[in-house]
Write a protein that holds these residues in place. Structure first.
Motif, PDB file in Angstrom:
ATOM      1  N   GLY A 283      33.462  62.080  41.167  1.00 25.22           N
ATOM      2  CA  GLY A 283      34.763  62.144  41.815  1.00 25.22           C
ATOM      3  C   GLY A 283      35.141  60.848  42.527  1.00 25.22           C
ATOM      4  N   PHE A 284      36.198  60.938  43.333  1.00 28.32           N
ATOM      5  CA  PHE A 284      36.753  59.767  44.021  1.00 28.32           C
ATOM      6  C   PHE A 284      35.741  59.136  44.982  1.00 28.32           C
ATOM      7  N   SER A 285      35.007  59.974  45.708  1.00 28.53           N
ATOM      8  CA  SER A 285      34.045  59.442  46.688  1.00 28.53           C
ATOM      9  C   SER A 285      32.948  58.641  45.994  1.00 28.53           C
ATOM     10  N   GLY A 286      32.514  59.099  44.815  1.00 32.03           N
ATOM     11  CA  GLY A 286      31.493  58.370  44.059  1.00 32.03           C
ATOM     12  C   GLY A 286      32.000  57.025  43.567  1.00 32.03           C
ATOM     13  N   CYS A 287      33.253  56.999  43.135  1.00 32.38           N
ATOM     14  CA  CYS A 287      33.867  55.752  42.668  1.00 32.38           C
ATOM     15  C   CYS A 287      34.018  54.778  43.832  1.00 32.38           C
ATOM     16  N   TRP A 288      34.458  55.279  44.973  1.00 36.06           N
ATOM     17  CA  TRP A 288      34.656  54.439  46.167  1.00 36.06           C
ATOM     18  C   TRP A 288      33.315  53.840  46.613  1.00 36.06           C
ATOM     19  N   ALA A 289      32.259  54.678  46.604  1.00 34.89           N
ATOM     20  CA  ALA A 289      30.921  54.209  47.001  1.00 34.89           C
ATOM     21  C   ALA A 289      30.431  53.116  46.052  1.00 34.89           C
ATOM     22  N   TYR A 290      30.718  53.265  44.764  1.00 32.84           N
ATOM     23  CA  TYR A 290      30.347  52.254  43.767  1.00 32.84           C
ATOM     24  C   TYR A 290      31.043  50.929  44.053  1.00 32.84           C
ATOM     25  N   LEU A 291      32.334  50.978  44.369  1.00 34.45           N
ATOM     26  CA  LEU A 291      33.086  49.752  44.663  1.00 34.45           C
ATOM     27  C   LEU A 291      32.602  49.090  45.959  1.00 34.45           C
ATOM     28  N   VAL A 292      32.216  49.894  46.930  1.00 35.94           N
ATOM     29  CA  VAL A 292      31.637  49.346  48.171  1.00 35.94           C
ATOM     30  C   VAL A 292      30.331  48.634  47.855  1.00 35.94           C
ATOM     31  N   ARG A 293      29.502  49.293  47.060  1.00 33.64           N
ATOM     32  CA  ARG A 293      28.186  48.744  46.704  1.00 33.64           C
ATOM     33  C   ARG A 293      28.314  47.441  45.918  1.00 33.64           C
ATOM     34  N   GLU A 294      29.271  47.411  45.012  1.00 33.38           N
ATOM     35  CA  GLU A 294      29.474  46.243  44.143  1.00 33.38           C
ATOM     36  C   GLU A 294      30.369  45.170  44.773  1.00 33.38           C
ATOM     37  N   LYS A 295      30.923  45.483  45.965  1.00 34.67           N
ATOM     38  CA  LYS A 295      31.920  44.594  46.601  1.00 34.67           C
ATOM     39  C   LYS A 295      33.031  44.267  45.601  1.00 34.67           C
ATOM     40  N   GLY A 296      33.510  45.320  44.959  1.00 32.37           N
ATOM     41  CA  GLY A 296      34.435  45.132  43.834  1.00 32.37           C
ATOM     42  C   GLY A 296      35.865  45.559  44.086  1.00 32.37           C
ATOM     43  N   PHE A 297      36.271  45.681  45.357  1.00 36.69           N
ATOM     44  CA  PHE A 297      37.612  46.194  45.646  1.00 36.69           C
ATOM     45  C   PHE A 297      38.736  45.272  45.185  1.00 36.69           C
ATOM     46  N   LYS A 298      38.440  43.996  44.978  1.00 39.73           N
ATOM     47  CA  LYS A 298      39.475  43.049  44.546  1.00 39.73           C
ATOM     48  C   LYS A 298      39.393  42.757  43.049  1.00 39.73           C
ATOM     49  N   ARG A 299      38.581  43.507  42.336  1.00 39.53           N
ATOM     50  CA  ARG A 299      38.384  43.249  40.904  1.00 39.53           C
ATOM     51  C   ARG A 299      39.688  43.421  40.131  1.00 39.53           C
ATOM     52  N   GLY A 300      40.213  42.305  39.619  1.00 41.76           N
ATOM     53  CA  GLY A 300      41.466  42.354  38.868  1.00 41.76           C
ATOM     54  C   GLY A 300      42.712  42.236  39.731  1.00 41.76           C
ATOM     55  N   SER A 301      42.546  42.017  41.051  1.00 43.70           N
ATOM     56  CA  SER A 301      43.728  41.940  41.925  1.00 43.70           C
ATOM     57  C   SER A 301      44.475  40.622  41.751  1.00 43.70           C
ATOM     58  N   ASN A 302      43.737  39.559  41.450  1.00 42.74           N
ATOM     59  CA  ASN A 302      44.365  38.260  41.201  1.00 42.74           C
ATOM     60  C   ASN A 302      43.978  37.821  39.790  1.00 42.74           C
ATOM     61  N   ILE A 303      44.946  37.826  38.882  1.00 44.17           N
ATOM     62  CA  ILE A 303      44.615  37.541  37.479  1.00 44.17           C
ATOM     63  C   ILE A 303      44.808  36.073  37.125  1.00 44.17           C
ATOM     64  N   PHE A 304      45.350  35.290  38.066  1.00 45.38           N
ATOM     65  CA  PHE A 304      45.626  33.868  37.767  1.00 45.38           C
ATOM     66  C   PHE A 304      44.573  32.943  38.363  1.00 45.38           C
ATOM     67  N   PHE A 305      44.279  33.073  39.667  1.00 45.42           N
ATOM     68  CA  PHE A 305      43.281  32.220  40.318  1.00 45.42           C
ATOM     69  C   PHE A 305      42.106  33.112  40.710  1.00 45.42           C
ATOM     70  N   ARG A 306      41.106  33.157  39.838  1.00 48.21           N
ATOM     71  CA  ARG A 306      40.012  34.115  39.987  1.00 48.21           C
ATOM     72  C   ARG A 306      38.742  33.388  40.417  1.00 48.21           C
ATOM     73  N   THR A 307      38.293  33.684  41.626  1.00 49.81           N
ATOM     74  CA  THR A 307      37.060  33.059  42.125  1.00 49.81           C
ATOM     75  C   THR A 307      35.993  34.138  42.309  1.00 49.81           C
ATOM     76  N   LEU A 308      34.736  33.707  42.262  1.00 45.95           N
ATOM     77  CA  LEU A 308      33.627  34.628  42.511  1.00 45.95           C
ATOM     78  C   LEU A 308      33.365  34.727  43.999  1.00 45.95           C
TER      79      LEU A 308
END
Length: 308
Positions: A283-308
């Motif tokens: 569910g949603f909580s599992g997905c949110w926990a995954y994004l927290v763990r991966e520090k992935g909340f900005k994944r795909g937010s900026n498609i032009f200037f993409r830094t690690l």
């Protein structure tokens, strides 16, 4: 009575559908690339470059243009338009459902004075609150009605990673989703999408209502007429503010948009959406926990200037 039900302007609705369709077709290669970025598919190597706008040395990912070029080299030109048909139908269904809902919800405009010079703040606020709630209900209906097509479009795009063909046609996609997950499978990821849309609409509507009131009030205070150049200046200011507030709302709500994408495609029989590429979310909580763990909340937010 003074409170009348509106009627759908069929010509206006279909004009809106055609306009949105043209924009969607033009933007689709960017949308496709952004979706693949969101699910974590990064086929191109990183490189050392300069950050924007500070020009500091950093590790960068290729921009969306390089991503589009890669997809075209693998899939050909028409591969850039995977998932386009369900996306166009999603917009059409959403527009029809939303406009029909608006036409069925009465809003008494005749007996409401919205002139900042003569109405009270409470009268203005109450009307704008009702207007905002009406927009939110219509948008919620549109999102729910179009969500199955939203899911199919996303899954058709994500097939690029594993070269599958499960979600190539809309009827077979619906049958596949129902056989795997039942009717609820057609609404995977609906909650974060609803949150994104409703919060964004309410934020933009509230801010634009406040500014409309203040602009009208101060123009009146200074004794300026609301016609000619002054009226044009007010309209330009309102348009610019609505554009800016929409961007701010979308940026703030991006983690929910990302969660919707991940939940809509998670564990759907495609290589990119199941272990080891992606865990199965509870569910949603599992997905949110995954994004927290991966520090992935900005994944795909900026498609032009993409830094690690």
């Amino acid at each position: 009575g003074n409170c009348t039900l509106g009627k759908m302007d069929v010509r206006e609705v279909f004009g809106s559908i055609l306009t949105n369709s043209a924009i969607s077709i033009a933007y689709h290669p960017f949308h496709l690339s952004k979706t693949l970025m969101q699910v974590g598919h990064e086929p191109l190597p990183v490189f050392e470059g300069k950050s924007f706008p500070l020009r500091r040395t950093c590790i960068r990912r290729p921009s969306v243009f390089a991503y589009i070029s890669h997809v075209r080299s693998v899939d050909g030109f028409f591969g850039l338009y995977r998932g386009l048909l369900p996306r166009l139908l999603e917009h059409a269904v959403g527009t029809l459902a939303g406009d029909y809902t608006l036409s069925r919800i009465p809003l008494d405009r005749q007996n409401v004075d919205l002139d900042p010079k003569t109405c009270t703040i409470s009268e203005y606020a109450l009307f704008k609150l009702k207007e905002g709630a009406r927009l939110c209900v219509a948008r919620a209906v549109a999102v729910v009605a179009s969500h199955p097509l939203h899911i199919i479009s996303l899954r058709a795009i994500v097939q690029f990673v594993g070269r599958e063909t499960i979600y190539d046609s809309i009827p077979s996609s619906i049958a596949n989703i129902i056989s795997r997950d039942g009717i609820p499978g057609l609404f995977a990821g609906l909650l974060p999408r609803l949150v994104t849309e409703i919060v964004s609409i309410f934020f933009v509507h509230t801010l634009s209502s406040i500014v409309s009131y203040l602009v009208g009030y101060f123009y009146t205070e200074e004794g300026k007429s609301a016609s000619g150049d002054d009226k044009q200046t007010q309209d330009d200011l309102k348009f610019q503010l609505r554009f800016l507030s929409t961007y701010v709302a979308r940026y703030a709500m991006f983690p929910y948009e990302l969660s919707c994408t991940l939940l809509a495609v998670n564990d759907c029989g495609l290589m990119a959406t199941q272990p080891p590429a992606m865990p199965v979310f509870n569910g949603f909580s599992g997905c949110w926990a995954y994004l927290v763990r991966e520090k992935g909340f900005k994944r795909g937010s900026n498609i032009f200037f993409r830094t690690l």
